[in-house]
Design a protein around this motif. Structure first.
Motif, PDB file in Angstrom:
ATOM      1  N   ARG A   3      22.656  29.132  78.381  1.00 19.96           N
ATOM      2  CA  ARG A   3      22.365  27.587  79.330  1.00 19.96           C
ATOM      3  C   ARG A   3      23.340  26.633  78.809  1.00 19.96           C
ATOM      4  O   ARG A   3      23.984  26.851  77.865  1.00 19.96           O
ATOM      5  N   LYS A   4      23.151  25.530  79.556  1.00 25.60           N
ATOM      6  CA  LYS A   4      24.044  24.365  79.138  1.00 25.60           C
ATOM      7  C   LYS A   4      23.819  23.958  77.566  1.00 25.60           C
ATOM      8  O   LYS A   4      24.405  23.620  76.979  1.00 25.60           O
ATOM      9  N   LEU A   5      22.578  24.097  77.382  1.00 20.33           N
ATOM     10  CA  LEU A   5      22.044  23.591  75.881  1.00 20.33           C
ATOM     11  C   LEU A   5      22.433  24.369  74.857  1.00 20.33           C
ATOM     12  O   LEU A   5      22.195  23.964  73.824  1.00 20.33           O
ATOM     13  N   LEU A   6      22.988  25.718  75.305  1.00 20.34           N
ATOM     14  CA  LEU A   6      23.695  26.294  74.140  1.00 20.34           C
ATOM     15  C   LEU A   6      25.008  25.876  73.769  1.00 20.34           C
ATOM     16  O   LEU A   6      25.803  26.479  72.905  1.00 20.34           O
ATOM     17  N   ALA A   7      25.530  24.935  74.250  1.00 25.54           N
ATOM     18  CA  ALA A   7      26.860  24.017  74.084  1.00 25.54           C
ATOM     19  C   ALA A   7      27.214  24.073  72.644  1.00 25.54           C
ATOM     20  O   ALA A   7      28.220  24.441  72.452  1.00 25.54           O
ATOM     21  N   LEU A   8      26.118  23.899  71.972  1.00 25.69           N
ATOM     22  CA  LEU A   8      26.294  23.747  70.324  1.00 25.69           C
ATOM     23  C   LEU A   8      26.052  24.960  69.704  1.00 25.69           C
ATOM     24  O   LEU A   8      25.726  24.850  68.508  1.00 25.69           O
ATOM     25  N   LEU A   9      25.678  26.143  70.421  1.00 23.08           N
ATOM     26  CA  LEU A   9      25.040  27.204  69.516  1.00 23.08           C
ATOM     27  C   LEU A   9      26.101  27.498  68.407  1.00 23.08           C
ATOM     28  O   LEU A   9      27.447  27.463  68.711  1.00 23.08           O
ATOM     29  N   PHE A  10      25.693  27.980  67.376  1.00 23.20           N
ATOM     30  CA  PHE A  10      26.883  28.148  66.149  1.00 23.20           C
ATOM     31  C   PHE A  10      27.247  27.159  65.684  1.00 23.20           C
ATOM     32  O   PHE A  10      28.541  27.085  65.409  1.00 23.20           O
ATOM     33  N   ALA A  23      20.269  32.568  71.752  1.00 21.00           N
ATOM     34  CA  ALA A  23      19.255  31.621  71.149  1.00 21.00           C
ATOM     35  C   ALA A  23      17.982  31.587  71.951  1.00 21.00           C
ATOM     36  O   ALA A  23      17.366  32.757  71.900  1.00 21.00           O
ATOM     37  N   SER A  24      17.926  30.677  72.782  1.00 21.16           N
ATOM     38  CA  SER A  24      16.538  30.560  73.245  1.00 21.16           C
ATOM     39  C   SER A  24      16.339  31.062  74.793  1.00 21.16           C
ATOM     40  O   SER A  24      15.738  30.791  75.367  1.00 21.16           O
ATOM     41  N   ALA A 333      31.145  26.489  77.260  1.00 19.32           N
ATOM     42  CA  ALA A 333      30.284  25.445  77.395  1.00 19.32           C
ATOM     43  C   ALA A 333      30.594  23.873  77.610  1.00 19.32           C
ATOM     44  O   ALA A 333      29.838  23.213  78.334  1.00 19.32           O
TER      45      ALA A 333
END
Lengths: 709, 246
Positions: A3-10, A23-24, A333
């Motif tokens: 997802r784009k919103l995983l851009a800041l994963l980790f 993640a989600s 991302a």
């Protein structure tokens, strides 16, 4: 990228790089049975480069081609419980990210699960290195025979006492540890290192940097090496110290640029002097982190390319699957394509930006001119670039003929790389869209012998099945030598596409598996009786096998599908009297309009619980099973049937009363229609309710019904 | 739909404290309970949160070898109860219930670290998609987990909509003695589950405190029966990143 919103994963993951995770994105999904995928769905990956694939899958395919990822023999299949919430499919395609990762990730080393850390894998705490650090410290003490025994003991004790929390609570800063009492010059150097380590873990980075700087020329080799590495870590942690908000999330762009530059310099110097040092893999991972924190996409892309290229064990301290995850979340991302000069990574970025998506997943589409401007990056990989051009023509410009012209016209004879396979499949998909179904059919067939790498054959089966479904070739799918063996594909076609003759043929087949035979018979009988073919239904009832013995504790799995609905005895819970199903069908065969018998037919559907059965809910038109069915007659929806009967003035008395009751109950108790068919508005439901109460006040149904919904 | 809308408005009028009962699209500004998942940028609405569920780890199920706890999200937060009396839940997503002793220890250590940092942690939440038919196994696992948690730490779980309609009532009852609340998810991915109304209509079977989980931007119309359900404890909104963001 999920997802784009995983851009800041980790965000803070990984002093030692990032760990793999979803993640989600990992919710239940349903499979879209088609090859032209332009939206991300977790369970719809295909073995060719595609905008609809998870970008980690596209990257893995390219890494496999480059020999930088390797497939190993598949282990035991995951059970349904292990797969949950991913769907369980009979065949290998489409597949999930986990499915391909399972083939790439090496099995864990024995004992690797013995995890004594207080921290989760990949947790962004600098304290995570404390235990390994203590071990290395003690090894270094042991390797220093000249150290006096008292100093050695004091240092060992002091290291053991160092148990930092890294809580970084500004209200409760950690207290300074008392200095270690040592006498020898070497002992003092070890003590200085400990003071530096303590300060580092406590977040007093100036003190730490000073201590480590003083040890850079230590005669003790470990102290000299670790001090230089720790100078980098100290600078990096200082650079990000003010970057975390109250939620513990890292704020992009807040890192201290000067400290980041110091970290870069320190790690660069360390790696120059210790290219194979004990901390070299970690230093390389932390250089990626520094590039990421500093927003230097170009550097980060180069470092990822180097990390993927260097497959020597020990060259990096994350496995390949984790590195793909890290590249996806940290680089792809939010990348600016102008700074991506690595063909593999840029190709994955481009495909991601050929998606059609909306809402939270929206991406900015790449236009043709922007793609053309990338040509120099792909100078060494013309096939990859022409594939991207063709993909853009096909997915974005809707110009399938232009795509065909960009792709190879000959089929391979040897096994294909995933890029080679991608070029062929895209050509086939484009041929289908130009209307040249025969050429596409020939291509799918010609590719099959060479499609031996994992997932490829299954994708071709889906392509061929869709072609046959739409091109009048359904019988070929079920012919003896059919290459379409995937049970999911065959089931979808039987359920949705097959006409009575083909269903009967498969129901009686001597070679089809039991489930396929049962499914064909179930579908045949259900559609016959609900689509007005009563006489045929009565004839084919003879194909029903005898009922299975009652399930016992030892044998809880009943054959699937269950034929008991076709043995319905006419009994129901709501007091409308019906004869057994066979008699209902017999009566309807004589008079297909008799209202009471039509109500009984709807009772069969209701009581058997087949409302909303997949048989009546056709797949979308662009998916397998979504073409117009060979079984004519359309789906059976109860609310539609109730309305048709109510509209007929001949429907009177008990039958009308019951229909009113049933029609209102279609909306019980949520206000949503669960009977299928065209919705009616609230006023209509109210009118039905009031008519029942007024005209049939004495009926049990009028008395039973207290509300409408 | 119109009836539901009327009832939703009635609910608003009847209980002004029940934030977020507006029909239509879920606007985070109407709510005060949120999930903050890894990778989702904090939004200004969080400043007025009364409850915050923060994802911090995922218990992964490798095909071979023991389960591992994999970190998600950032470092230890520094939150305060403040005027809203903020209650923080640390969330762990589980792909397996086959936990090693190390995983329990890591979770307890994280709880301690957060509390040491002053965060108002009331409990932990387990996010596990338990099959409806495996609810009894899940209840046993949760019972074991509960026994390892300090008495001051509550236990919340996420739940699937079909539990309320298909779940074995005995298993649901077993949960009620073990968990302090269930947050029922009305969405999959970024979208509200079509027909969620039908499932929610059967909430009468739930005999334990529950909240309704919504997704920001998703659809939501409160069913008429919700306001009067004695076990209903409010909403939790799964925050998403704004469209067109990174």
């Amino acid at each position: 990228m999920p997802r784009k919103l995983l851009a800041l994963l980790f965000l803070a993951a990984g002093l030692l790089g990032a760990a793999p995770a979803w993640a989600s994105g990992d919710f239940t999904c349903s499979v879209a049975w088609k090859l032209k995928l332009t939206e991300l769905s977790n369970c719809d990956n295909q073995p060719f480069l595609s905008p609809g694939n998870d970008s980690r899958v596209n990257l893995q395919l390219l890494l496999l081609d480059a020999g930088k990822a390797r497939l190993h023999a598949p282990g035991p299949a995951r059970t349904a419980d292990q797969r949950y919430p991913d769907p369980v499919l009979a065949g290998p395609s489409p597949f999930t990210l986990q499915d391909i990762d399972d083939l790439i990730a090496p099995p864990p080393a024995p004992g690797s699960g013995d995890d004594s850390s207080d921290h989760a894998d990949g947790e962004g705490s600098r304290c995570d290195s404390n235990m390994a650090g203590a071990e290395a410290f003690n090894v270094a003490l042991a390797a220093s025979p000249n150290l006096p025994a008292a100093d050695r003991q004091a240092l060992t004790d002091a290291r053991a006492a160092l148990r930092p929390s890294c809580a970084d609570d500004p209200k409760a800063p950690p207290a300074d540890a008392p200095p270690v009492s040592v006498k020898s010059a070497l002992g003092k150097q070890f003590a200085a290192y400990l003071a530096g380590a303590q300060a580092f873990y406590d977040g007093r980075y100036d003190v730490a940097a000073q201590a480590f700087a003083g040890l850079q020329t230590s005669p003790q080799p470990w102290l000299k090496e670790v001090a230089r590495y720790m100078l980098g870590r100290t600078a990096l942690n200082r650079a990000q110290a003010a970057s975390f908000d109250q939620y513990g999330e890292l704020q992009p762009g807040k890192a201290d640029a000067k400290a980041l530059a110091e970290a870069d310099t320190a790690f660069g110097a360390y790696l120059r002097d210790y290219p194979n040092g004990a901390y070299a893999a970690s230093a390389r991972g932390l250089l990626r982190r520094a590039a990421w924190l500093g927003g230097r996409t170009g550097d980060l892309a180069r470092q990822f390319a180097l990390a993927f290229a260097d497959t020597d064990p020990g060259a990096r301290n994350v496995d390949e699957v984790s590195l793909v995850q890290e590249a996806d979340s940290k680089l792809l991302a939010g990348a600016d394509p102008a700074s991506l000069h690595e063909p593999m990574l840029l190709a994955v970025f481009d495909l991601l930006h050929m998606r059609t998506s909306d809402g939270a997943d929206a991406v900015k589409p790449i236009d043709r001119a922007a793609l053309e401007a990338q040509r120099p990056v792909f100078a060494g990989q013309p096939d990859l670039f022409s594939y991207l051009e063709a993909a853009h023509a096909f997915y974005d410009e809707k110009a399938p003929a232009a795509a065909v012209a960009l792709l190879p016209a000959t089929s391979p004879t040897a096994p294909m790389s995933y890029l080679g396979f991608s070029r062929q499949v895209l050509r086939g998909l484009a041929l289908e869209e130009t209307g040249d179904r025969a050429a596409a059919h020939a291509l799918w067939l010609s590719l099959m012998p060479a499609a031996r790498p994992p997932f490829q054959h299954a994708a071709l089966e889906l392509a061929l099945a869709m072609n046959d479904e739409r091109g009048g070739g359904l019988a070929q799918v079920f012919a003896a030598a059919s290459p379409i063996t995937d049970a999911d594909l065959r089931e979808i076609l039987l359920r949705n596409a097959a006409g009575p003759a083909l269903l009967r043929q498969q129901a009686k087949s001597a070679t089809a598996p039991e489930h396929e035979r049962r499914l064909a018979l179930y579908t045949l009988l259900y559609k016959q009786v609900t689509r007005g073919r009563y006489q045929d239904f009565l004839g084919d009832l003879a194909l029903l096998p005898p009922p299975p013995p009652p399930a016992t504790g030892d044998n809880p799995t009943a054959p699937d599908p269950d034929f008991s609905p076709f043995r319905w005895d006419g009994k129901s819970d709501d007091g409308f009297v019906c004869p057994p199903l066979r008699q209902i069908a017999g009566a309807l065969a004589r008079d297909p309009r008799a209202p009471a018998n039509l109500v009984c037919l709807s009772e069969f559907v209701r009581v058997s619980g087949v409302d909303g059965d997949r048989i009546d809910a056709a797949p979308p038109a662009d998916e397998l099973g979504g073409a117009p069915s060979q079984f004519t007659g359309g789906p059976y929806w109860r609310l539609d049937r109730y309305q048709a009967l109510l509209a007929d003035p001949k429907t009177q008395g008990t039958v009308r009363a019951y229909l009113l009751y049933r029609a209102v109950r279609c909306y019980a108790s949520s206000g949503a229609n669960h009977c299928g068919g065209k919705d009616v508005d609230k006023a209509q439901r109210k009118a039905w309710f009031e008519t029942l109460k007024k005209d049939f006040a004495g009926s049990a149904w009028a008395q039973q019904l207290k509300y409408y919904w | 739909m119109r009836l539901a809308l009327t009832c939703a408005l009635a609910l608003l009028l009847a209980s002004p404290a029940a934030a977020g009962a507006r029909p239509g699209v879920v606007d985070a500004a109407d709510y005060d309970g949120f999930w903050l998942w890894a990778g989702v940028a904090p939004q200004p609405v969080l400043a007025r949160a009364a409850s915050l569920y923060m994802l911090r780890g995922q218990v992964s199920a490798p095909k071979v070898g023991p389960a591992r706890l994999i970190a998600q999200g950032g470092s230890t937060p520094h939150l305060q109860a403040g005027v809203t009396g903020l209650q923080v839940w640390i969330v762990y997503r589980a792909h397996t219930l086959d936990w090693t002793p190390a995983i329990y220890a890591q979770i307890l250590a994280e709880l301690a670290r957060w509390r040491a940092a002053g965060d108002p942690v009331v409990g932990i939440q387990i996010d596990f998609d338990a099959h409806t038919r495996h609810l009894a196994d899940y209840a046993r696992f949760l019972s074991g987990l509960r026994a390892r948690l300090p008495a001051t730490c509550k236990l919340s779980i996420t739940g699937l909509l079909d539990w309320s309609s298909q779940g074995d009532p005995t298993a649901l009852d077993a949960l009620s003695g073990v968990v302090d609340e269930v947050v029922l998810q009305t969405y999959q991915g970024r979208h509200t589950i079509p027909g969620y109304e039908t499932y929610l209509a059967r909430l009468g079977r739930m005999k334990l405190p529950f909240k309704i989980g919504l997704v920001e931007g998703g659809a939501w119309t409160a069913p008429a029966s919700l306001a009067s359900n004695p076990w209903f404890r409010g909403y939790v909104v799964f925050l998403t990143n704004p469209v067109g963001g990174r």
